[in-house]
Design an enzyme around this catalytic site. Sequence first.
Site, PDB file in Angstrom:
ATOM      1  N   ASN A  90      36.719  39.014  24.925  1.00 54.86           N
ATOM      2  CA  ASN A  90      35.827  38.857  25.604  1.00 54.86           C
ATOM      3  C   ASN A  90      35.525  37.490  26.013  1.00 54.86           C
ATOM      4  OD1 ASN A  90      32.856  38.638  25.351  1.00 54.86           O
ATOM      5  ND2 ASN A  90      32.746  36.955  24.708  1.00 54.86           N
ATOM      6  N   SER A 142      35.820  44.309  33.689  1.00 54.44           N
ATOM      7  CA  SER A 142      34.403  43.804  34.468  1.00 54.44           C
ATOM      8  C   SER A 142      34.164  45.033  35.420  1.00 54.44           C
ATOM      9  CB  SER A 142      33.861  42.375  34.863  1.00 54.44           C
ATOM     10  OG  SER A 142      32.488  42.867  35.550  1.00 54.44           O
ATOM     11  N   TYR A 155      37.834  36.535  40.319  1.00 54.30           N
ATOM     12  CA  TYR A 155      37.636  37.049  39.128  1.00 54.30           C
ATOM     13  C   TYR A 155      37.795  38.700  39.152  1.00 54.30           C
ATOM     14  CZ  TYR A 155      33.869  38.481  35.511  1.00 54.30           C
ATOM     15  OH  TYR A 155      32.977  39.000  34.757  1.00 54.30           O
ATOM     16  N   ALA A 157      39.863  39.970  40.501  1.00 55.43           N
ATOM     17  CA  ALA A 157      41.616  40.257  40.395  1.00 55.43           C
ATOM     18  C   ALA A 157      42.211  40.487  39.140  1.00 55.43           C
ATOM     19  CB  ALA A 157      42.416  39.010  41.127  1.00 55.43           C
ATOM     20  N   SER A 158      41.424  38.855  38.370  1.00 60.11           N
ATOM     21  CA  SER A 158      41.690  38.615  36.476  1.00 60.11           C
ATOM     22  C   SER A 158      40.950  40.168  35.907  1.00 60.11           C
ATOM     23  CB  SER A 158      41.313  37.554  36.645  1.00 60.11           C
ATOM     24  OG  SER A 158      40.225  37.814  36.113  1.00 60.11           O
ATOM     25  N   LYS A 159      40.209  40.478  36.447  1.00 54.11           N
ATOM     26  CA  LYS A 159      39.699  41.642  35.934  1.00 54.11           C
ATOM     27  C   LYS A 159      40.579  42.945  36.023  1.00 54.11           C
ATOM     28  CE  LYS A 159      36.472  39.357  33.337  1.00 54.11           C
ATOM     29  NZ  LYS A 159      36.199  38.896  31.425  1.00 54.11           N
TER      30      LYS A 159
HETATM   31  N1  LIG Z   1      27.669  38.690  32.305  1.00 51.79           N
HETATM   32  C1  LIG Z   1      27.640  38.839  32.399  1.00 51.79           C
HETATM   33  O1  LIG Z   1      27.542  39.452  33.696  1.00 51.79           O
HETATM   34  C2  LIG Z   1      29.302  40.161  32.442  1.00 51.79           C
HETATM   35  C3  LIG Z   1      29.791  40.930  33.109  1.00 51.79           C
HETATM   36  C4  LIG Z   1      30.538  42.096  33.067  1.00 51.79           C
HETATM   37  C5  LIG Z   1      31.488  40.938  32.795  1.00 51.79           C
HETATM   38  N2  LIG Z   1      32.016  39.997  31.652  1.00 51.79           N
HETATM   39  C6  LIG Z   1      32.510  39.391  30.795  1.00 51.79           C
HETATM   40  O2  LIG Z   1      31.963  39.226  29.589  1.00 51.79           O
HETATM   41  C7  LIG Z   1      32.516  38.641  28.969  1.00 51.79           C
HETATM   42  C8  LIG Z   1      31.966  37.033  28.677  1.00 51.79           C
HETATM   43  O3  LIG Z   1      30.588  36.540  28.990  1.00 51.79           O
HETATM   44  P1  LIG Z   1      29.543  36.370  28.725  1.00 51.79           P
HETATM   45  O4  LIG Z   1      28.709  36.350  30.606  1.00 51.79           O
HETATM   46  O5  LIG Z   1      29.066  36.138  27.725  1.00 51.79           O
HETATM   47  O6  LIG Z   1      30.024  34.749  29.366  1.00 51.79           O
HETATM   48  P2  LIG Z   1      29.756  32.839  28.935  1.00 51.79           P
HETATM   49  O7  LIG Z   1      30.002  32.318  29.844  1.00 51.79           O
HETATM   50  O8  LIG Z   1      28.129  32.699  28.413  1.00 51.79           O
HETATM   51  O9  LIG Z   1      30.971  33.050  27.650  1.00 51.79           O
HETATM   52  C9  LIG Z   1      32.380  32.960  28.107  1.00 51.79           C
HETATM   53  C10 LIG Z   1      33.152  32.052  26.227  1.00 51.79           C
HETATM   54  O10 LIG Z   1      34.438  32.538  27.145  1.00 51.79           O
HETATM   55  C11 LIG Z   1      34.855  30.833  26.308  1.00 51.79           C
HETATM   56  N3  LIG Z   1      36.124  30.919  27.093  1.00 51.79           N
HETATM   57  C12 LIG Z   1      35.740  30.137  28.620  1.00 51.79           C
HETATM   58  N4  LIG Z   1      37.605  29.753  28.551  1.00 51.79           N
HETATM   59  C13 LIG Z   1      37.961  29.679  27.092  1.00 51.79           C
HETATM   60  C14 LIG Z   1      39.597  29.366  26.547  1.00 51.79           C
HETATM   61  N5  LIG Z   1      40.152  29.070  27.525  1.00 51.79           N
HETATM   62  N6  LIG Z   1      39.885  29.914  25.651  1.00 51.79           N
HETATM   63  C15 LIG Z   1      38.735  30.219  24.667  1.00 51.79           C
HETATM   64  N7  LIG Z   1      37.422  30.641  25.250  1.00 51.79           N
HETATM   65  C16 LIG Z   1      37.283  30.496  25.847  1.00 51.79           C
HETATM   66  C17 LIG Z   1      33.769  29.770  26.418  1.00 51.79           C
HETATM   67  O11 LIG Z   1      33.519  28.398  26.573  1.00 51.79           O
HETATM   68  C18 LIG Z   1      32.004  30.611  26.653  1.00 51.79           C
HETATM   69  O12 LIG Z   1      31.735  30.375  25.418  1.00 51.79           O
HETATM   70  C19 LIG Z   1      33.180  37.170  29.582  1.00 51.79           C
HETATM   71  O13 LIG Z   1      35.131  37.961  29.827  1.00 51.79           O
HETATM   72  C20 LIG Z   1      32.949  38.519  30.847  1.00 51.79           C
HETATM   73  O14 LIG Z   1      33.482  38.054  32.270  1.00 51.79           O
HETATM   74  C21 LIG Z   1      30.407  39.287  32.175  1.00 51.79           C
END
Ligand SMILES: NC(=O)c1ccc[n+]([C@@H]2O[C@H](COP(=O)([O-])OP(=O)(O)OC[C@H]3O[C@@H](n4cnc5c(N)ncnc54)[C@H](O)[C@@H]3O)[C@@H](O)[C@H]2O)c1
Length: 255
Positions: A90, A142, A155, A157-159
Amino acid sequence: MGILDGKVALVTGAMGDMGRAACRRFAAEGAAVVATDVTDIGAEEFVDELTAIGHDVEFYKADITDSSAVNAMAEHVRSTRGHVDTIYNNAGVMAVSPLADITDEQWHRTLDVNLTGVFLVTRAFVPLMRGRRGASITNVSSMGGFRVYPTQIPYGASKAGCLQLTQSCAVELAPDIRVNAIAPGCIDTQMARGYADASPDPAAVIAALEAGIPLGRMGTPDEIVNIGVWLASDQASYVTGAILVVDGGSTLEGK
Ligand SMILES: NC(=O)c1ccc[n+]([C@@H]2O[C@H](COP(=O)([O-])OP(=O)(O)OC[C@H]3O[C@@H](n4cnc5c(N)ncnc54)[C@H](O)[C@@H]3O)[C@@H](O)[C@H]2O)c1
């Protein structure tokens, strides 16, 4: 009785909004949870909160972009738990910039966390999953992995890479381990709010986002984690290589 009773789950990005929701729900469904994040701010209180209500949760601080740290975490889990049944990949970061302004650091950091990190965790933990009945990996990608959003080139590209990694692993790790991805739309977390905050008028950005969602609002972390719990459970025993879009219908409107 929970649908994850007896399973050991690894949750990355556990201190984020969706990560915390995942730890809560995986634990509530009966899993023992190893919660990991690069930050440990608030981790002790979070673990105390969950253990106080009887859940088996521990926190392990690790940067998933550092293969030595990831391998050390896998060794820790092997020596304390013996195995892992499910991984919830995640952790993620987002950089928001038009192409010309994307720095090398933003590009590498985004790819390192969102793609390489998923690979490193998967490679390190698969040996702990071999032979476990019902083992599974769920990668949080995503909608940005297959649709184009302005200012989100690294973002996206990574996803997109994460989706390909998911499907390649689903084939390579079958029949032992199911591997799936969730593609969330806009979910109300610090990450989504941060994206809006990068604009001069965050409220207008949120309103515009929500106007493009047929269900009329951002999703909640639990609405993503519900799918994660199901994918990790034996109820999803014939699901592998799937990409589950959970976006309130946004994709249908081409937003
Ligand atoms: N919020 C959205 O709208 C959304 C939409 C699509 C996908 N996502 C994906 O959902 C996932 C969770 O996102 P979120 O919204 O809860 O974000 P968030 O920023 O609340 O949480 C992301 C967590 O990842 C941790 N992290 C970052 N770099 C790290 C590393 N190098 N090693 C370990 N942990 C690390 C951060 O410390 C943070 O706690 C992510 O992969 C995000 O890309 C989010």
